[in-house]
Each structure stands twice: as structure tokens, then as C-alpha cells.
Write a protein that holds these residues in place. Structure first.
Motif, short mmCIF file in Angstrom:
data_model
loop_
_atom_site.label_atom_id
_atom_site.label_comp_id
_atom_site.label_asym_id
_atom_site.label_seq_id
_atom_site.Cartn_x
_atom_site.Cartn_y
_atom_site.Cartn_z
N ASP A 119 0.80 -1.22 0.00
CA ASP A 119 0.00 0.00 0.00
C ASP A 119 0.83 1.28 0.00
O ASP A 119 0.32 2.35 0.28
CB ASP A 119 -0.95 0.01 1.20
CG ASP A 119 -0.21 -0.14 2.53
OD1 ASP A 119 1.01 -0.39 2.48
OD2 ASP A 119 -0.85 0.00 3.59
N PRO A 167 2.37 4.42 -1.57
CA PRO A 167 2.05 5.18 -2.78
C PRO A 167 3.26 5.46 -3.67
O PRO A 167 3.09 5.81 -4.84
CB PRO A 167 1.45 6.48 -2.23
CG PRO A 167 2.04 6.61 -0.86
CD PRO A 167 2.18 5.22 -0.35
N ASP A 168 4.48 5.31 -3.11
CA ASP A 168 5.67 5.61 -3.90
C ASP A 168 6.16 4.41 -4.70
O ASP A 168 7.08 4.54 -5.51
CB ASP A 168 6.80 6.09 -2.98
CG ASP A 168 7.11 5.10 -1.86
OD1 ASP A 168 6.20 4.34 -1.48
OD2 ASP A 168 8.25 5.11 -1.37
#
Length: 304
Positions: free
Chosen positions: A159, A161-162
Motif C-alpha cells: 500500500d 504510494p511511492d
């Protein structure tokens, strides 16, 4: 002290060609030069170094003098390093990475990994390959923190985001113990009964998964960062735990370990994902590795 001059790369190439080919004529053919150019190059090199490199007397075949023999390896190393530098520069201009770093989960089977790396070295001989092997969140941390451009990781860090991810395969984890372990003697292990026995659990030191536990049923646990150590302790009867089936197939066949019939399920699918940073797209060599791992670890192949 003799003032030794600095030889040119061309002179060193001529020196090596004469030695390797065994004559000035053959060296001239190899380098596509006139014989006079070869002779002049050797004479100029000998003048630069103030050393006689070849003994030409008594034979039409030039033979290295003791001084020539002592310089041969150094000359070859210089030319090899120069050729490597030129090839790497050409590789850079073509857009290929000079170095690729990959992080692998300890659950990934090593047999296809060895084959992939061998093929990679054939396909990209000038790309330096760096390898990290870790567990759980530490695998993803190598990519997120810039130590690796690609990771083949488990399902514990999905999970962020990068990170970009792509599911590429799975590994079957099975609960096992020594045949002498009390749980191994039970035909059916009722729900929650395994909680009474020590469970050996794989862990890591990454902050990504700090405080988290995965597939832990027992209230009594030993945390291990090494899958090989976990296997040995399981064989020795210290406790029970989940192991990748591919790693313990021989142990199961030879009776060193037994699969436990847990009511919670006989096995767990450990999903493998390729991870890379969204702001650093994989280059040609890294993409080659990604596709190779996807092909080798796909569900269809892993079930064969």
C-alpha cells in the motif's frame, strides 16, 4: 634513473598482437596494418620503455625477452580495462544501465534465480548486478530507500504510494514440524490447538513491518530472520512453522519434516510482487530481469 616514456594504447595493442599471433606479418593482418607499421610500433615502444621486448636473433619468430614477459600481463590488463571502458561508454549511449540492483524475498526459489542471473550476465555482460536477499518488509525497503531498482517481494508491503507493483507469482507455504512433534502425530488438529505449541516465525528488522505478524497462530513464538535457521530448528523439533514447499520437498520426502493438518488450512499462498519506484522507471536491463522473473515465477510455471 632511466627516464621511461609513456607508451600509447596503439603501441600496446601492437605488442600484444605480435606476441599472440607469433609474427609481425600475422600481427599486421590481424590489425589490418602494413608490416612496416607493426615494426615501427614495436621499435617505438621499446624506445619509450628503454627495453628490448622481443629477441629476434636466431629465429624468424619473435620471442619475448625476460623483460617482455614481465610486461606482458600488465599490457594486457591495460588494454582489457580500456576495451571495457569503451564498451561501457557505448552501453551508456545506448541507454542501458551501468548497474542494476535487485532485492529478493527469501521465499523466492533459488533454482530459477540462478538460471535468470546466468542468462542476464550473457545478455548484459557489461552491467554490474548487485543482489540483496531479505525478508518481509526489508525487501521493499531496499527499493523505497534507493538501494535497489527492482524487488521481488511478498504481499506484506502493498500500500505504499511511492511504489509500483505487479503480481508475478506465488509460493506455497505449508505448516510443518518434525515427525516427532506432538502436532505431527495428530490426524486432525482442531482450530486453535496449535496455539499451545511454540511457533517459529520469520521476521525482519524493517520499519515497514515493525510490530506486524503474518500467519502467526501461536501465543508462543520464536522470531527468526534466517529461513535456513528456521528450517534447521524445525527439523530439530524446536517447534512448528510455515515453510516454502520448494525449500523442504526433500525433507518431506525423507521424513525429516511432516506437513501438519491444521484446521485453519493446509497451506498459504505467499504472493510474489515485482516492486519498483514510480519516480524511477526500470531501464532496459532491469526490465529484462522483471520479465524473466515474471516468466519463471508465474502461477502456471510454479504449478508444473
Amino acid at each position: 634513473m632511466v627516464d621511461v616514456g609513456q607508451p600509447t594504447l596503439d603501441q600496446l595493442r601492437i605488442f600484444l598482437a605480435v606476441h599472440d599471433e607469433g609474427s609481425f606479418n600475422a600481427a599486421a593482418r590481424r590489425l589490418r596494418r602494413a608490416v612496416s607499421v607493426i615494426s615501427y610500433g614495436i621499435a617505438a615502444l621499446e624506445t619509450q620503455l628503454d627495453i628490448s621486448l622481443f629477441d629476434r636473433e636466431g629465429s624468424r619468430r619473435p620471442r619475448l625477452t625476460p623483460a617482455g614477459r614481465s610486461l606482458l600481463a600488465a599490457a594486457r590488463a591495460i588494454i582489457d580495462d580500456t576495451d571495457d571502458l569503451i564498451a561501457r561508454a557505448r552501453s551508456i549511449h545506448s541507454g542501458i544501465e551501468t548497474e542494476v540492483s535487485i532485492a529478493l524475498d527469501v521465499m523466492v526459489p533459488l533454482e530459477p534465480v540462478s538460471a535468470i542471473f546466468h542468462e542476464f550476465q550473457q545478455a548484459y555482460p557489461l552491467v554490474d548486478l548487485q543482489l540483496h536477499v531479505d525478508a518481509l518488509g526489508a525487501v521493499a525497503a531496499h527499493v523505497a530507500e534507493g538501494r535497489a531498482g527492482l524487488a521481488i517481494a511478498g504481499p506484506v508491503v502493498l500500500d505504499r504510494p511511492d511504489l509500483e507493483r505487479k503480481e508475478i507469482g506465488r509460493v506455497e507455504l505449508v505448516p510443518v514440524a518434525s515427525p516427532d512433534h506432538p502436532l505431527a502425530r495428530m490426524t486432525n488438529i482442531t482450530s486453535g490447538h496449535a496455539r499451545s505449541y511454540l511457533q517459529l516465525v520469520l521476521t525482519d528488522r524493517s520499519s515497514f513491518t515493525e510490530g506486524q505478524e503474518f500467519s502467526v497462530l501461536s501465543s508462543r513464538t520464536w522470531h527468526l530472520a534466517d529461513l535456513g535457521a528456521k528450517r534447521q530448528l524445525l527439523i530439530g523439533g524446536s517447534g512448528w512453522g510455515n515453510m516454502p514447499r520448494h525449500m523442504i520437498e526433500d525433507d518431506l520426502a525423507n521424513g525429516r519434516l511432516a506437513v501438519l493438518n491444521l484446521s485453519e488450512g493446509p497451506s498459504v499462498d505467499y504472493r510474489l510482487n515485482a516492486l519498483w519506484r514510480k519516480d524511477q522507471l526500470p531501464g532496459p536491463a532491469t526490465t529484462w530481469l522483471l520479465h524473466a522473473f515474471e516468466k519463471a515465477l508465474s502461477v502456471d510455471n510454479s504449478c508444473e
